[in-house]
Each structure stands twice: as structure tokens, then as C-alpha cells.
Motif scaffolding. Sequence first.
Motif, mmCIF file in Angstrom:
data_model
loop_
_atom_site.group_PDB
_atom_site.id
_atom_site.type_symbol
_atom_site.label_atom_id
_atom_site.label_comp_id
_atom_site.label_asym_id
_atom_site.label_seq_id
_atom_site.Cartn_x
_atom_site.Cartn_y
_atom_site.Cartn_z
ATOM 1 N N MET A 84 0.820 -1.164 -0.104
ATOM 2 C CA MET A 84 0.046 -0.012 0.149
ATOM 3 C C MET A 84 1.024 1.343 -0.043
ATOM 4 O O MET A 84 0.644 2.324 -0.753
ATOM 5 N N LEU A 85 1.858 1.373 0.785
ATOM 6 C CA LEU A 85 2.638 2.397 0.882
ATOM 7 C C LEU A 85 3.483 2.627 -0.353
ATOM 8 O O LEU A 85 3.559 3.848 -0.733
ATOM 9 N N ALA A 86 3.932 1.731 -0.890
ATOM 10 C CA ALA A 86 4.603 1.786 -2.299
ATOM 11 C C ALA A 86 3.668 2.354 -3.514
ATOM 12 O O ALA A 86 3.959 3.385 -4.085
ATOM 13 N N GLY A 87 2.315 2.017 -3.213
ATOM 14 C CA GLY A 87 1.512 2.472 -3.980
ATOM 15 C C GLY A 87 1.177 3.954 -4.015
ATOM 16 O O GLY A 87 0.924 4.823 -4.912
ATOM 17 N N VAL A 88 1.201 4.364 -2.625
ATOM 18 C CA VAL A 88 0.652 5.758 -2.165
ATOM 19 C C VAL A 88 2.027 6.639 -2.578
ATOM 20 O O VAL A 88 1.663 7.810 -3.297
ATOM 21 N N VAL A 89 3.301 6.180 -2.492
ATOM 22 C CA VAL A 89 4.346 7.081 -3.138
ATOM 23 C C VAL A 89 4.282 7.113 -4.492
ATOM 24 O O VAL A 89 4.596 8.212 -4.852
ATOM 25 N N LEU A 90 4.010 6.261 -5.270
ATOM 26 C CA LEU A 90 4.203 6.108 -6.682
ATOM 27 C C LEU A 90 3.029 7.197 -7.271
ATOM 28 O O LEU A 90 3.253 7.980 -7.987
ATOM 29 N N ARG A 91 1.842 7.073 -6.558
ATOM 30 C CA ARG A 91 0.429 7.903 -7.024
ATOM 31 C C ARG A 91 0.834 9.531 -6.585
ATOM 32 O O ARG A 91 0.723 10.594 -7.199
ATOM 33 N N ASP A 92 1.269 9.569 -5.303
ATOM 34 C CA ASP A 92 0.758 10.823 -4.603
ATOM 35 C C ASP A 92 2.332 11.768 -4.871
ATOM 36 O O ASP A 92 2.260 12.967 -4.767
ATOM 37 N N LYS A 115 -4.591 2.192 9.315
ATOM 38 C CA LYS A 115 -5.624 2.784 9.009
ATOM 39 C C LYS A 115 -5.490 4.150 8.105
ATOM 40 O O LYS A 115 -6.200 4.403 7.070
ATOM 41 N N PHE A 116 -4.107 4.713 8.394
ATOM 42 C CA PHE A 116 -3.840 5.609 7.637
ATOM 43 C C PHE A 116 -3.704 5.314 6.050
ATOM 44 O O PHE A 116 -4.062 6.132 5.087
ATOM 45 N N LEU A 117 -3.046 4.261 5.712
ATOM 46 C CA LEU A 117 -2.825 3.741 4.500
ATOM 47 C C LEU A 117 -4.209 3.408 3.735
ATOM 48 O O LEU A 117 -4.383 3.782 2.588
ATOM 49 N N ILE A 118 -5.100 2.734 4.470
ATOM 50 C CA ILE A 118 -6.270 2.214 4.006
ATOM 51 C C ILE A 118 -7.262 3.180 3.601
ATOM 52 O O ILE A 118 -7.808 3.376 2.445
ATOM 53 N N ARG A 119 -6.987 4.438 4.100
ATOM 54 C CA ARG A 119 -7.855 5.513 3.896
ATOM 55 C C ARG A 119 -7.599 6.351 2.573
ATOM 56 O O ARG A 119 -7.959 6.988 2.163
ATOM 57 N N ARG A 120 -6.269 6.047 2.346
ATOM 58 C CA ARG A 120 -5.709 6.430 0.862
ATOM 59 C C ARG A 120 -5.952 5.511 -0.102
ATOM 60 O O ARG A 120 -5.445 5.863 -1.399
ATOM 61 N N MET A 121 -6.464 4.605 0.022
ATOM 62 C CA MET A 121 -6.733 3.491 -1.099
ATOM 63 C C MET A 121 -8.185 3.963 -2.073
ATOM 64 O O MET A 121 -9.233 4.605 -1.359
ATOM 65 N N ASP A 122 -8.031 3.802 -3.125
ATOM 66 C CA ASP A 122 -9.508 4.280 -4.061
ATOM 67 C C ASP A 122 -10.536 3.040 -3.861
ATOM 68 O O ASP A 122 -11.745 3.283 -4.041
#
Length: 354
Positions: A84-92, A115-122
Motif C-alpha cells: 500500500m505504501l509503495a502505491g501511495v508513494v508512486l501515485r501521490d 488505517k492511515f494507508l487504507i484511507r488513501r486507497m481508491d
Amino acid sequence: MAVTLVDLSRVHVVVPNFKKRLSGVTSTIIQLVPLQAQKIGVATLGPGLPDHLPKLRWWQTPGLLRRPQGASVRVWHARRNPEMLAGVVLRDVFRAPLKLVFTSASQRHHKRWTKFLIRRMDAVIATSRKTAAYLDVPNTVVMHGIDTDRFHPPADRAEAARALGLDPEQLYVGCFGRVRHQKGTDLFVYAMIELLPRYPRWSAIVAGRATAEHKGFEAELRARVEKAGLADRILFVGEHKDIERWYRPLSLFIAPQRWEGFGLTPLEAMASGVPVVAADVGAFSELIEDGVTGTLIPRDDMSAMVTAAERWMGDEVGRGQAAQNSRAHAAARFSIEGEVRRLEEICVAAIHGR
């Protein structure tokens, strides 16, 4: 076997796997991706996966900053926090055109970081209704499926036993999975030490690996079996890649876990035409029809396990009906093709903004 270079421009779904050791999540990816690849452009990224899967090389990851052919975004389907973190970094951070999808199998309250990571999922997928209850965001329940071609009843159980070097005259009860306290292997062994002297036609099979930190646990169980004089009837057969063959000689399966995220072994057993006694953990209450395909028991309750197992061991007619019910139930409600279809719908919706 040579790994074919994947054309990233045609990949619409990336499935990262950042854990090298085999786990339930890794096994899920291994089963799903080949079927997903028949429906949509999909590729894995990371170590610990077999070469027959479509794989991206690490040097291809800068290509994720470009759009794929025929779509404005691609899906990054994570199943663990680092993914999840890798996806957030790539996208944001790097502005990669990605939609982030997370599948959760956990049945516990998430920590703040998760929870922080999950809230950033689409989009978020839960593997069971129990799992969904622990999520604080909108989610879709997609339960795991099983390959009902790979896991199927044998034409002849005695022949299936003979092919594995087992006694074809015996009836077998099995417990498969990692050998450790969490998996309840000790509960199964102690229950068999109590039951097998009363049922001479039955033997037990423990299939699975004890990792280094659990070797002492396994050694203690083996010593208990030896002391009970049952070493020839409670068999520790180790880990097998062709585990489907070990379900086929079984007449009963026991899933004694103390904790489980989802748990595929009851589905594998039922698809193989084997009734299941299972602790009420993971998704087991959503997989098993109590009294029809097996029996649900309270977690960590050896007395209940002994009672339930003895009921099935002593009822040949009931076992036969439950075996038929189990196969029909698994095939109708839990085929892996159904899981792939639901995942495709979610990914397509994410890609096209629906």
C-alpha cells in the motif's frame, strides 16, 4: 524456465508482492494471477513468486509513470502495508497514473499506520463479512475461491491412499497447514491421541512445515505421539507442493486454528469431497454449512473438537452425504473463477472511474 519480458504498456493491473517467504497471501496471488491474465492485462512485481507468472522487472517500474494503452490509469492491487505504501508513494509523490486497491483479510482492529494507508486507497476489498466489520471505510466483500479442477474428489479413496504410500484399508483424518501453536496443530494431535485408540480403522495425517522457530513445538508433538504408541497412525508427512493429492485419501478434515485471517484449507477439503470440523475463526463460519458440510466448534476447545470429530468418524452414512454436500457447496459458491470475475469488475470500475 525463462521469464518472458512483460510489455508494461499493456498491463492494466499490477499485483505487488514484497514478501519473499511463502504465505497465504502469496499463495492467493499464485492462484489468481494466471486466471486474471486471461481476462485483463496483469503482471506481478516483487520476489518470491514462480516464473510462470507474468512479472515486471524492477527496472521497468519507471514505466508506471506513463499511462497504459487504452486507459488513463492502471490499478495497483496491494495486499500488505508495504505494498500500500509503495502505491501511495508512486501515485501521490511521483504522480503515477494509478488507482490503488487494497484487499484486507485481517480480523482485528487495525493500527493507526494501517488505517492511515487504507484511507488513501481508491477501493477496498474484504475477504469476508467478519473482515469487513473491522474496516472503517466503504468496502466490497469478495471471498476467496478454490480451484475445483485441482481440488476434486478421487475416483477411489483407497487408490488415492495407495498412490501416496498410505494404507488403503485405513480411513484418514487430516490437518494441513503450518505446524505451530496459532494453527492449533497441538489440539488436533491431542484429539487424535484420545480418539484413535477407540477407532482402530482410522489414522491421522499432519501435513505442513514447521519453520525454525516452531521446530521444538513439532518435536514435542511427535514425542507425545510416540509416547502414546501411535507413531504409525498419526503421521507427520511434511510440506508438499502437490497438497491436493493428500486431501483425496481423507474421509474427514479438521481445521483447528486458534486464529486465521481467511483460511483456505476448509475450502480445499470441501472441494475434495471431505467434510470439515472447523474452529469458528477466520471466514470458516461463512464457508461451512454447519451439520451439512461439517461442524463448527468454538476456537481453542479440544473437548468440542473430540466430540465433533467422533460424531463424523462413527457415522459412515452421514460422512458420505456430507462429502457430496461439501463438493457441491464448494463448486457452487466458492469457485476461483467467481473470485476472478468479481476482482475484474472492481479493477475495471477503478480504471474507468465507475
